[in-house]
Enzyme design. Sequence first.
Site, PDB file in Angstrom:
ATOM      1  N   LYS A  69       0.589  -1.268  -0.354  1.00 40.02           N
ATOM      2  CA  LYS A  69      -0.025  -0.009   0.087  1.00 40.02           C
ATOM      3  C   LYS A  69       1.205   1.459  -0.047  1.00 40.02           C
ATOM      4  O   LYS A  69       0.484   1.974  -0.631  1.00 40.02           O
ATOM      5  CB  LYS A  69      -0.468  -0.128   0.910  1.00 40.02           C
ATOM      6  CG  LYS A  69      -2.235  -1.293   0.826  1.00 40.02           C
ATOM      7  CD  LYS A  69      -2.900  -1.081   0.211  1.00 40.02           C
ATOM      8  CE  LYS A  69      -4.300  -1.197   0.175  1.00 40.02           C
ATOM      9  NZ  LYS A  69      -5.378  -0.799  -0.660  1.00 40.02           N
ATOM     10  N   SER A 320       0.892 -10.114  -0.415  1.00 38.97           N
ATOM     11  CA  SER A 320       0.651  -8.150  -0.920  1.00 38.97           C
ATOM     12  C   SER A 320       0.935  -7.374   0.586  1.00 38.97           C
ATOM     13  O   SER A 320       1.225  -6.243   0.916  1.00 38.97           O
ATOM     14  CB  SER A 320      -0.773  -8.033  -0.943  1.00 38.97           C
ATOM     15  OG  SER A 320      -1.478  -8.838  -0.286  1.00 38.97           O
TER      16      SER A 320
END
Lengths: 336, 336
Positions: A69, A320
């Site tokens: 992110k 991720s």
Amino acid sequence: MATDATDAAEAGQQQVTLAITSDDVRAAADRLRGVAHRTPVMHALSLDAEAGAQVWLKCEQFQRAGAFKFRGAYNKIANLSEEERQRGVIAFSSGNHAQAVALCGRLFAIPTVICMPTDAPSVKVEATAGYGAEIVQYDRMTQDREALARQIAEERGLTLVPPYNDALIMAGAGTAALELLEEQPDLDVIAAPVGGGGLISGTSVIAHATRAGIHVVGVETEAANHAYLSKHRDERVTIDPPDTIADGIRTVALGQLTWPVVRESVDDVILVSDDEVKATMRFLLMRLKIVAEPTGAVAVAAARTGKLNRFGRRIGVIISGGNVAPETLCAILAEG
Amino acid sequence: MATDATDAAEAGQQQVTLAITSDDVRAAADRLRGVAHRTPVMHALSLDAEAGAQVWLKCEQFQRAGAFKFRGAYNKIANLSEEERQRGVIAFSSGNHAQAVALCGRLFAIPTVICMPTDAPSVKVEATAGYGAEIVQYDRMTQDREALARQIAEERGLTLVPPYNDALIMAGAGTAALELLEEQPDLDVIAAPVGGGGLISGTSVIAHATRAGIHVVGVETEAANHAYLSKHRDERVTIDPPDTIADGIRTVALGQLTWPVVRESVDDVILVSDDEVKATMRFLLMRLKIVAEPTGAVAVAAARTGKLNRFGRRIGVIISGGNVAPETLCAILAEG
């Protein structure tokens, strides 16, 4: 895939303009150079043996703030005008996006507000506050977080940094796949988890532009299957809030900007079970000595169970993130 | 340290010939190229902040078989004559050395026997057997494992691969520090855990030969303090079997070959508590997303608590391994 767009054009249909191009991803990579970590790509024979394929793991759990992110958040905020940036930014998230925006706020030394639900885990609230962000809490049952964030943004002149439905966020997310392909150029397939679709969008656009014939596959858990349904029904499907261990992808639909990319550019979306995710987290911990959060293990689970082999035997997987509560880690270890 | 040896020579004392030179470490590195993993060196601002220094972690938990031990075992076995090697090898260990020798045995496709205590954790027995080694169990209370191994070695013509007290094992272990210094040449200090002394010996010899003025510091836990006592009393001290969480360094003394290196070449040996080790394991898991076994966290704990800062603020630390039972990991997470 370029082919689809061409076919559509040839058939006289309107050609879709996607929110980002590979140039946007490359521009993001330039901006992130020296700021984001170039995370390692790991390879282990023990994983290959389970997968029946060669698997390379792009380890975004080692990224700043513990997840991919950071790439999108930084790309977005770095693109603001100096004046906009100095007024500050706001985001709503109880997860990795919150920490990423908070860290970026600290790096740019700008006012940063994060709207988090009152029942967010204290460890996440503390981590976000630890980066110096102002936390505004809201009641998930009675308040609309997006409306709240927009209201505060307007009152204070802040810029909203959305979690995925934004071209700069999508392009930033794509830089992980760009780095992976720089290290392993001859992959047959890249897989990544799908929540709002930011990561898979950036991944798909850069992967198809970099390597002809590569397959890009999104992975969801069985309960959080909105992209799977959307892809297979060819319409953007909204589901009820899903009950899945993968807390990073408890999204109900793709975004207005990410859905066209998933439809046009992503080759397939497949599903894994929560049990496969948990077993994969244990495997990653015990054999590869790395911590993945449940969402981070989703695409690895697809590789490990052989579900990606029909796309080819040289598989790149994006882990991720790695932000997981110690209790969750313990509970998952204890099940093994 | 070269200085000490020179001083000793100038003072008319007998100069000590150590078991290995930096050339032996370089030769080991040549042998290991393309066989051992070149493990990543990790750096995190969150660790720097806690340490009050810059800290680089050489991540041997990502080495083959999960620990630095593979380097020495492979270097030893690759150095045997073809005839010796084909007769096979034997080792006694319930830990990382067992798995390393078993993996090497599989790579060379040679008979491999590992003597393990009957009460070794089943997960370790299974991992070792999983590499195809023959497991010979012995009773820790009534049988001398070294005598047993020597007897079997003699009967079957096997070569004993010792865990640390062997020049090729020591030289192989030193290749981790060589790689670390190739990536971070200007370190002020390198720290590594001390059990039998193989890792710290190889580390010290190559570090002093590569970088003038560097400090090499061994780290033990408070209970497992034989090298600390030996260094400070200037004699090889044997302690009672220590009770420490760091199961990889429950050794009672340095070896005949490693002690002279620790005496002459290692700058200091310092201690950390078991609690500092556990807190560091939690930090590594939750913040850096990596699994270290207790022994692997020992030298990181020294850095994190500022105990290495008097040697300089550019600190290299070797994480020796990551093989830890899930129950242990859970117990340590639960204490946080």
